[in-house]
Design a protein around this motif. Structure first.
Motif, PDB file in Angstrom:
ATOM      1  N   ILE A  39     -17.636   4.605 -11.065  1.00 49.54           N
ATOM      2  CA  ILE A  39     -17.891   4.314  -9.650  1.00 49.54           C
ATOM      3  C   ILE A  39     -16.612   4.203  -8.834  1.00 49.54           C
ATOM      4  N   GLY A  40     -15.594   3.570  -9.424  1.00 48.98           N
ATOM      5  CA  GLY A  40     -14.348   3.415  -8.671  1.00 48.98           C
ATOM      6  C   GLY A  40     -14.464   2.330  -7.614  1.00 48.98           C
ATOM      7  N   GLU A  41     -13.522   2.384  -6.691  1.00 50.16           N
ATOM      8  CA  GLU A  41     -13.405   1.317  -5.714  1.00 50.16           C
ATOM      9  C   GLU A  41     -14.473   1.415  -4.629  1.00 50.16           C
ATOM     10  N   LEU A  42     -15.109   0.301  -4.312  1.00 55.56           N
ATOM     11  CA  LEU A  42     -16.103   0.278  -3.229  1.00 55.56           C
ATOM     12  C   LEU A  42     -15.404  -0.097  -1.906  1.00 55.56           C
ATOM     13  N   PRO A  43     -16.048   0.206  -0.775  1.00 51.73           N
ATOM     14  CA  PRO A  43     -15.358   0.014   0.514  1.00 51.73           C
ATOM     15  C   PRO A  43     -14.768  -1.383   0.741  1.00 51.73           C
ATOM     16  N   ASP A  44     -15.500  -2.433   0.375  1.00 51.74           N
ATOM     17  CA  ASP A  44     -14.975  -3.791   0.615  1.00 51.74           C
ATOM     18  C   ASP A  44     -13.709  -4.056  -0.192  1.00 51.74           C
ATOM     19  N   GLU A  45     -13.719  -3.573  -1.451  1.00 54.23           N
ATOM     20  CA  GLU A  45     -12.531  -3.767  -2.301  1.00 54.23           C
ATOM     21  C   GLU A  45     -11.344  -2.997  -1.729  1.00 54.23           C
ATOM     22  N   ARG A  46     -11.632  -1.785  -1.287  1.00 53.22           N
ATOM     23  CA  ARG A  46     -10.557  -0.946  -0.760  1.00 53.22           C
ATOM     24  C   ARG A  46      -9.958  -1.560   0.507  1.00 53.22           C
ATOM     25  N   LYS A  47     -10.835  -2.098   1.338  1.00 51.59           N
ATOM     26  CA  LYS A  47     -10.373  -2.727   2.574  1.00 51.59           C
ATOM     27  C   LYS A  47      -9.419  -3.887   2.244  1.00 51.59           C
ATOM     28  N   LYS A  48      -9.830  -4.698   1.269  1.00 47.62           N
ATOM     29  CA  LYS A  48      -9.002  -5.838   0.879  1.00 47.62           C
ATOM     30  C   LYS A  48      -7.648  -5.355   0.349  1.00 47.62           C
ATOM     31  N   ARG A  49      -7.692  -4.296  -0.471  1.00 49.47           N
ATOM     32  CA  ARG A  49      -6.449  -3.787  -1.044  1.00 49.47           C
ATOM     33  C   ARG A  49      -5.521  -3.233   0.042  1.00 49.47           C
ATOM     34  N   PHE A  50      -6.094  -2.569   1.038  1.00 49.55           N
ATOM     35  CA  PHE A  50      -5.275  -2.026   2.125  1.00 49.55           C
ATOM     36  C   PHE A  50      -4.535  -3.157   2.848  1.00 49.55           C
ATOM     37  N   GLN A  51      -5.227  -4.295   3.024  1.00 51.21           N
ATOM     38  CA  GLN A  51      -4.585  -5.422   3.695  1.00 51.21           C
ATOM     39  C   GLN A  51      -3.458  -5.982   2.836  1.00 51.21           C
ATOM     40  N   GLN A  52      -3.770  -6.139   1.525  1.00 58.35           N
ATOM     41  CA  GLN A  52      -2.778  -6.756   0.641  1.00 58.35           C
ATOM     42  C   GLN A  52      -1.602  -5.822   0.334  1.00 58.35           C
ATOM     43  N   ASP A  53      -1.909  -4.589  -0.058  1.00 58.31           N
ATOM     44  CA  ASP A  53      -0.838  -3.695  -0.512  1.00 58.31           C
ATOM     45  C   ASP A  53      -0.039  -3.097   0.630  1.00 58.31           C
ATOM     46  N   TYR A  54      -0.681  -2.832   1.758  1.00 60.26           N
ATOM     47  CA  TYR A  54       0.006  -2.115   2.818  1.00 60.26           C
ATOM     48  C   TYR A  54       0.271  -2.986   4.045  1.00 60.26           C
ATOM     49  N   GLY A  55      -0.174  -4.251   3.977  1.00 59.32           N
ATOM     50  CA  GLY A  55       0.059  -5.153   5.099  1.00 59.32           C
ATOM     51  C   GLY A  55      -0.647  -4.730   6.373  1.00 59.32           C
ATOM     52  N   LEU A  56      -1.766  -4.012   6.253  1.00 59.37           N
ATOM     53  CA  LEU A  56      -2.497  -3.592   7.452  1.00 59.37           C
ATOM     54  C   LEU A  56      -3.383  -4.736   7.946  1.00 59.37           C
ATOM     55  N   SER A  57      -3.695  -4.716   9.230  1.00 62.21           N
ATOM     56  CA  SER A  57      -4.572  -5.751   9.777  1.00 62.21           C
ATOM     57  C   SER A  57      -5.993  -5.520   9.282  1.00 62.21           C
TER      58      SER A  57
END
Ligand SMILES: [Zn+2]
Length: 482
Positions: free
Chosen positions: A292-310
């Motif tokens: 299945i891989g990453e679901l949208p909520d997980e990806r959103k969280k990772r984008f905030q943490q890894d890339y410092g996005l709002s």
């Protein structure tokens, strides 16, 4: 409004993205000539035997895992008997008491909305009514037997907006895990709703009304809002609500009564004798879960943490899997998340929307976008020129360096050259200069704009502003000395 409580449940039908049908090898391709994708099994001819499409079961399991459902390790198919012209066998192979999965939920705006069950079945044929004469109906059996997944929520949705949000979330997840293309216009995602209203103080649920025939998420919201109001009006008058099925009339924006449900249908469910019970091993579930891989909520969280996005930027970039994949590919060429995100959001998404293009189809390859951003960061081109280059690639597909060279866009940071242009502008716009001297600070912005224009947006705006300010201050001092 607060005296009453609305309770909504949804039934979502999703056509699964398989090559072949649920119980035969016929193609599932949409839009082919009527009755060209049929065989004895999906035409319901006597003696034809169904064979289960394992891919459909796999896609069902994927959905169950992604929606936090409990998967029944043993389940059966049943016959749901009823007569309708689009159902040549007079029964539909479906699931009843032992469906594929039960008891899951989706997190929608921080609220867990329960999913009662997910079951698999076959789609019916499609009736086409001759609207000219009204005398004839045609049947296309190409759709007959296409794998269908039904997702039924618990009655836990409390208003029409939440119903729409639930559907958007569900569609987002189904697209992420690739189980359906969810195109409502082509019928690969369809939704019916149940709505009941009760007094806030009542313990028992109110009488349920079923709403059908909605062909977009927005119509689901509007139909439910209309129905909510209609039902509350009835209750306010002290009358009672009739249990019925109502159809949404998109043109009139109203629901209309279709048939009264005197009693529940008797579908005479019984186990399909031509199919054995299905067993799914825990290993199979584990293997499919890993796919299945990453679901949208997980990806959103990772984008905030890894890339410092709002939170907002991450939300926009993960709304569709294809957009978040694009973003991460661009990052692999130039690792400046904020600048890359900004260019996608402010420029690329707008161009895609305007031209009804999907991001997978755009000529602006992720590495092109990355290189534009890098050129802006290195002050080779101005950000205005960068946007121009992006639009140019969007139209022609040329690579960014060629466009920059051919259009002569390399930024002028050479102060000598900029000073010459500034001198010209100052003598052409003496009024703005006097305004500035008189204390009108906005005159500076005007002059910067004129210089940029004259340089065809190639001047470095920071340098322009510095030199202009210096020159103007010198002019004021000179005046005062006199
Ligand atoms: Zn067939």
């Amino acid at each position: 409004m607060s005296d009453f409580q609305t309770i909504i449940g949804l039934e979502v039908h999703v056509e699964l993205l398989t090559e072949s049908k649920m119980f035969c090898c016929c193609s599932t391709k949409f839009g082919k000539q009527p009755n060209t994708q049929v065989c004895p099994v999906c035409l319901g001819l006597p003696g034809a035997l169904p064979v289960v499409n394992e891919k459909a079961i796999e896609l069902g399991i994927k959905t169950a895992v992604a929606t936090n459902c409990k998967i029944n390790q043993e389940f059966i198919f049943v016959r749901k008997s009823y007569f309708y012209p689009d159902l040549p066998k007079n029964f539909q192979i479906s699931q009843y008491r032992e469906p594929l999965a039960v008891n899951g939920y989706l997190d929608v705006n921080g609220k867990k909305i329960g999913i009662a069950r997910i079951h698999l079945e076959e789609d019916t044929g499609k009736l086409l009514h001759d609207e000219k004469t009204g005398n004839w109906s045609y049947i296309d059996f190409n759709r007959s037997g296409i794998p269908l997944m039904e997702i039924v929520t618990k009655p836990e949705i409390s208003n029409p907006e939440e119903a729409e949000d639930f559907l958007r979330k569900l569609k987002q997840i189904l697209l992420y895990i690739g189980v359906s293309d969810c195109i409502m216009e082509e019928g690969s995602l369809r939704c019916d709703a149940n709505i009941s209203i009760k007094k806030a103080t009542d313990l028992q649920l109110g009488t349920k009304v079923e709403v059908k025939n909605m062909n977009s998420f927005r119509s689901v919201r509007r139909a439910l809002a209309f129905e909510q109001e209609r039902m509350i009006e009835i209750l306010k008058k002290g009358e009672s609500i009739v249990q019925e099925t109502r159809l949404w009339n998109e043109q009139m924006q109203v629901t209309e009564g279709m048939r009264t449900k005197e009693e529940a249908h008797d579908y005479r469910y019984f186990p399909e004798p031509d199919l054995l019970p299905f067993r799914i091993s825990p290993e199979t579930i584990k293997r499919i879960s890993l796919e299945i891989g990453e679901l949208p909520d997980e990806r959103k969280k990772r984008f905030q943490q890894d890339y410092g996005l709002s939170s907002y930027d991450s939300e926009v970039l993960t709304a569709e899997k294809s957009v978040s994949d694009y973003f991460e590919t661009a990052l692999s060429y130039y690792r400046q998340p904020k600048q890359i995100a900004n260019m996608i959001q402010t420029e690329l998404l707008g161009l895609l929307k305007e031209s009804h293009t999907r991001i997978e189809e755009t000529k602006v390859k992720p590495e092109f976008l990355a290189r534009i951003v890098e050129m802006i960061d290195n002050k080779i081109i101005s950000s205005t020129a960068g946007k121009m280059v992006l639009r140019e690639i969007f139209a022609s597909g040329m690579d960014p360096e060629t466009i920059v060279r051919e259009k002569n866009l390399i930024q002028i940071s050479d102060t000598q050259e900029i000073e010459t242009i500034i001198q010209e502008i100052l003598s052409e716009h003496s009024q703005a200069v006097s305004d500035y001297k008189a204390g009108k600070m906005q005159a500076l912005g005007f002059l910067v704009g004129q210089v940029m224009k004259k340089s065809k947006n190639k001047a470095n705006p920071t340098v322009v502003k510095q030199i202009l300010e210096k020159k103007l201050t010198a002019m004021i001092n000179k005046t005062e000395e006199k």
